[in-house]
Design an enzyme around this catalytic site. Structure first.
Site, PDB file in Angstrom:
ATOM      1  CB  SER A 104      -0.851   0.319   0.942  1.00 30.65           C
ATOM      2  OG  SER A 104      -1.308  -1.445   1.477  1.00 30.65           O
ATOM      3  N   GLY A 105       0.756   2.868  -0.391  1.00 29.32           N
ATOM      4  CA  GLY A 105       1.138   3.338  -1.076  1.00 29.32           C
ATOM      5  C   GLY A 105       1.713   4.355  -1.653  1.00 29.32           C
ATOM      6  CB  SER A 106       2.911   7.201  -2.579  1.00 26.79           C
ATOM      7  OG  SER A 106       4.028   7.660  -2.324  1.00 26.79           O
ATOM      8  CG  ASP A 111       3.640  -3.042   1.943  1.00 22.09           C
ATOM      9  OD1 ASP A 111       3.481  -1.692   1.169  1.00 22.09           O
ATOM     10  OD2 ASP A 111       3.015  -3.008   2.844  1.00 22.09           O
ATOM     11  N   GLY A 112       5.796  -0.400   0.631  1.00 18.47           N
ATOM     12  CA  GLY A 112       6.626   0.709   1.342  1.00 18.47           C
ATOM     13  C   GLY A 112       7.040   1.004   2.895  1.00 18.47           C
ATOM     14  CE  LYS A 163       4.570  -1.391   5.312  1.00 20.94           C
ATOM     15  NZ  LYS A 163       3.959  -0.716   4.551  1.00 20.94           N
ATOM     16  N   GLY A 164       2.283   1.946   8.382  1.00 23.16           N
ATOM     17  CA  GLY A 164       0.701   2.567   9.109  1.00 23.16           C
ATOM     18  C   GLY A 164       0.426   3.849   8.321  1.00 23.16           C
ATOM     19  N   GLY A 165       1.065   4.680   7.827  1.00 28.49           N
ATOM     20  CA  GLY A 165       0.594   6.405   7.307  1.00 28.49           C
ATOM     21  C   GLY A 165      -0.982   5.605   7.163  1.00 28.49           C
ATOM     22  CD  GLU A 176       0.878  -1.584   4.611  1.00 23.84           C
ATOM     23  OE1 GLU A 176       0.827  -0.881   3.884  1.00 23.84           O
ATOM     24  OE2 GLU A 176       0.737  -0.997   5.715  1.00 23.84           O
TER      25      GLU A 176
END
Length: 238
Positions: free
Chosen positions: A30-32, A87-88, A100-102, A109
């Site tokens: 997930s994420g950008s 993952d990011g 993680k978790g922003g 995740e």
């Protein structure tokens, strides 16, 4: 032209996709930066460069994107293995421990990362830190009826915890699991991620926190050198 941070993210996402082989079951993060990786994967599948890929997403956001790109998906409960998860991260320390978790997706995740044979983290150079939690808050997912109680217990552990509020709706952020998120700042940052991860997860009412401890196999870092985006592999310091 994309800004420098976007160029770094694009470079590292492309490098991560190069590790994908035909027939893999993939954890799609997930994420950008992970979104750019999913887009690159979709392009390779569409062109025929990759075949027989199955994705396991870590968020509803990723599920929608992958479905739109025609990436075959399965639920985590429907696969008996994950070959590679990509993952990011919001922060990476020298021992490859993460926050993680922003995006409030850290529960799924972590499930995917812990199931994978290899877990590769893709970040731009701004996410590399010497000590976790000095610049980014630690997310803790809690049951809705327990957030006040957990907030108090986190204070006893030396943390200041605030309920994460939504930006485009009234009220708090609600996770894909229907829970709330406390964002925590520990005095002096986090010196022992492994110990703190266990302490927080043992609090009644906590579902999971955003410390990813001893899960990462490789970190790909996007960086700018002489005005050009490139990728380096972060060397682990024990």
């Amino acid at each position: 032209m994309a800004d420098l941070q976007t160029q770094m993210k694009q470079a590292v996402a492309a490098a991560a996709v190069e590790q994908i082989k035909d027939g893999m079951v993939l954890g799609l993060g997930s994420g950008s930066t992970a979104a750019l990786m999913i887009q690159a994967l979709g392009a390779k599948l569409a062109s025929g460069e990759l075949r027989d890929i199955v994705g396991v997403t870590t968020s509803f956001q990723g599920e929608v994107m992958a479905a739109e790109l025609g990436i075959p998906l399965r639920n985590l409960t429907a696969v008996d293995r994950i070959d590679l998860a990509i993952d990011g991260a919001d922060e990476v320390d020298p021992s490859f421990q993460l926050i993680k978790g922003g995006g409030a997706c850290h529960v799924q995740e972590k499930l995917v990362a812990s199931r994978a044979d290899r877990f590769v983290v893709v970040v731009d150079s701004t996410k590399i830190v010497d000590r976790l939690n000095l610049g980014f808050l630690l997310p803790v997912e809690v049951l809705p009826g327990a957030w006040r109680q957990v907030q108090g217990r986190l204070a006893e552990l030396g943390g200041i915890a605030d309920l994460r509020m939504a930006q485009c709706k009234a009220g708090p952020v609600v996770t894909d699991q229907g829970n709330l998120v406390l964002d925590v700042s520990m005095a002096g940052g986090i010196g022992d991620p492994e110990d703190l991860e266990c302490r927080i997860n043992n609090l009644p009412g906590v579902l999971e926190n955003g410390l990813f401890v001893n899960l990462t196999d490789e970190v790909l870092v996007g960086q700018i050198s002489d005005g050009v985006a490139g990728v380096r592999r972060l060397q682990r310091r024990e």
